[in-house]
Design an enzyme around this catalytic site. Structure first.
Site, PDB file in Angstrom:
ATOM      1  N   SER A  92       1.702  -1.426  -7.289  1.00 26.09           N
ATOM      2  CA  SER A  92       1.393  -2.581  -8.155  1.00 26.09           C
ATOM      3  C   SER A  92       0.293  -3.442  -7.518  1.00 26.09           C
ATOM      4  O   SER A  92       0.550  -4.563  -7.102  1.00 26.09           O
ATOM      5  CB  SER A  92       2.636  -3.407  -8.471  1.00 26.09           C
ATOM      6  OG  SER A  92       3.536  -3.527  -7.387  1.00 26.09           O
ATOM      7  N   LEU A 119       0.827  -1.223   0.000  1.00 29.72           N
ATOM      8  CA  LEU A 119       0.000   0.000   0.000  1.00 29.72           C
ATOM      9  C   LEU A 119       0.854   1.264   0.000  1.00 29.72           C
ATOM     10  O   LEU A 119       2.035   1.227   0.362  1.00 29.72           O
ATOM     11  CB  LEU A 119      -0.886   0.008   1.247  1.00 29.72           C
ATOM     12  CG  LEU A 119      -1.964  -1.077   1.350  1.00 29.72           C
ATOM     13  CD1 LEU A 119      -2.562  -1.073   2.755  1.00 29.72           C
ATOM     14  CD2 LEU A 119      -3.038  -0.866   0.292  1.00 29.72           C
ATOM     15  N   SER A 120       0.246   2.375  -0.364  1.00 33.51           N
ATOM     16  CA  SER A 120       0.900   3.675  -0.227  1.00 33.51           C
ATOM     17  C   SER A 120       1.152   3.909   1.265  1.00 33.51           C
ATOM     18  O   SER A 120       0.274   3.676   2.089  1.00 33.51           O
ATOM     19  CB  SER A 120      -0.014   4.767  -0.795  1.00 33.51           C
ATOM     20  OG  SER A 120       0.590   6.027  -0.643  1.00 33.51           O
ATOM     21  N   GLY A 121       2.374   4.299   1.597  1.00 36.74           N
ATOM     22  CA  GLY A 121       2.714   4.526   3.004  1.00 36.74           C
ATOM     23  C   GLY A 121       3.183   3.278   3.728  1.00 36.74           C
ATOM     24  O   GLY A 121       3.467   3.314   4.925  1.00 36.74           O
TER      25      GLY A 121
HETATM   26  S1  ADX Z   1       0.418   1.951  -8.959  1.00 37.78           S
HETATM   27  O1  ADX Z   1      -0.858   1.589  -8.311  1.00 37.78           O
HETATM   28  O2  ADX Z   1       0.220   2.329 -10.360  1.00 37.78           O
HETATM   29  O3  ADX Z   1       1.453   0.910  -8.795  1.00 37.78           O
HETATM   30  P1  ADX Z   1       2.396   3.867  -8.147  1.00 37.78           P
HETATM   31  O4  ADX Z   1       3.229   3.093  -7.194  1.00 37.78           O
HETATM   32  O5  ADX Z   1       2.909   4.090  -9.526  1.00 37.78           O
HETATM   33  O6  ADX Z   1       0.901   3.240  -8.165  1.00 37.78           O
HETATM   34  O7  ADX Z   1       2.109   5.315  -7.532  1.00 37.78           O
HETATM   35  C1  ADX Z   1       1.617   5.406  -6.224  1.00 37.78           C
HETATM   36  C2  ADX Z   1       1.885   6.768  -5.609  1.00 37.78           C
HETATM   37  O8  ADX Z   1       1.111   7.753  -6.264  1.00 37.78           O
HETATM   38  C3  ADX Z   1       1.490   6.797  -4.151  1.00 37.78           C
HETATM   39  O9  ADX Z   1       2.596   6.542  -3.322  1.00 37.78           O
HETATM   40  C4  ADX Z   1       0.952   8.174  -3.949  1.00 37.78           C
HETATM   41  O10 ADX Z   1       1.996   9.045  -3.571  1.00 37.78           O
HETATM   42  C5  ADX Z   1       0.494   8.618  -5.307  1.00 37.78           C
HETATM   43  N1  ADX Z   1      -0.969   8.551  -5.563  1.00 37.78           N
HETATM   44  C6  ADX Z   1      -1.688   9.585  -6.075  1.00 37.78           C
HETATM   45  N2  ADX Z   1      -2.959   9.223  -6.274  1.00 37.78           N
HETATM   46  C7  ADX Z   1      -3.065   7.919  -5.872  1.00 37.78           C
HETATM   47  C8  ADX Z   1      -4.153   6.995  -5.841  1.00 37.78           C
HETATM   48  N3  ADX Z   1      -5.363   7.295  -6.267  1.00 37.78           N
HETATM   49  N4  ADX Z   1      -3.900   5.737  -5.369  1.00 37.78           N
HETATM   50  C9  ADX Z   1      -2.670   5.411  -4.942  1.00 37.78           C
HETATM   51  N5  ADX Z   1      -1.614   6.251  -4.952  1.00 37.78           N
HETATM   52  C10 ADX Z   1      -1.792   7.492  -5.413  1.00 37.78           C
END
Ligand code: ADX
Length: 199
Positions: A108, A35-37
């Site tokens: 991802s 997850l993000s974070g």
């Molecule tokens: S992925 O889902 O396509 O793999 P990726 O890792 O490139 O995502 O980018 C994620 C980053 O974009 C997060 O860490 C966050 O800073 C930013 N972000 C902005 N909008 C979103 C969103 N809707 N969902 C998740 N991350 C987001």
């Protein structure tokens, strides 16, 4: 699969093995997902620093950074994320062809996209590392304030809130980044790489 029937694969005289030999290392793709974070970027950075200090030739492909350039035309719909991961995986593949140890740090979120990425590499060439930090912990940290924005309804399709995250069913390493500190996590990854004769 070529995009056109009129293109043909061109072999090169200098191949991956020759490039890797010159660097004295086994090319690998170390793929962080979570997850993000969750701590992916922090850990990916610390790992690259450690490998670099050991004299390894590395490159870090961080989702946020790649979205500033190569993938600046992509958003966060399912289709865009799939294309994001396809391009990142192809870039990583090119870099391992160049003999590098590539570290990828992207949410991802979809199993099938990570599976497609894995399929670009030989069996021992792709090491998937899952940071299983819980959504509660990620939201508590909220380093970029994005969870708060998503909760306020100001950010759509946010992973873990109104967009899915599919955890790995089988991956090379799962790290509980909520429990271990960065050094301990790096240690576990180094141990995993060593056990797989990757470094
Ligand atoms: S992925 O889902 O396509 O793999 P990726 O890792 O490139 O995502 O980018 C994620 C980053 O974009 C997060 O860490 C966050 O800073 C930013 N972000 C902005 N909008 C979103 C969103 N809707 N969902 C998740 N991350 C987001």
């Amino acid at each position: 699969m070529p995009s056109s029937p009129n293109t043909r694969w061109q072999d090169t005289a200098v191949d991956q093995a020759a490039r890797a030999r010159l660097k004295g290392q086994a090319p690998r793709c170390i793929w962080f997902t979570g997850l993000s974070g969750a701590g992916k970027s922090t850990l990916a950075n610390a790992l690259e620093l450690r490998l670099h200090a050991q004299g390894r030739h590395t490159y870090l492909l961080d989702g946020d950074n790649v979205r500033h350039g190569l993938n600046r035309d992509l958003g966060f719909t399912q289709a865009d994320r799939t294309e994001n991961i396809r391009r990142v995986a192809q870039a990583a593949r090119l870099m391992t062809d160049a003999g590098l140890i590539v570290i990828v740090s992207t949410i991802s979120p979809y199993l099938s996209d990570r599976q497609s990425a894995r399929a670009l590499f030989p069996q021992d060439g792709f090491i998937e590392v899952y940071l299983n930090t819980s959504i509660e912990e990620c939201e508590r940290r909220d380093p970029k304030g994005l969870y708060a924005k998503a909760r306020r309804g100001e950010l759509k399709d946010f992973t873990g809130i109104d967009s899915a995250y599919e955890p790995p069913v089988q991956c090379e390493l799962t790290l509980d980044a909520g429990q271990f500190d960065v050094d301990a996590c790096v240690e576990k990854i180094i141990e995993c790489l060593t056990n797989r004769n990757s470094i």
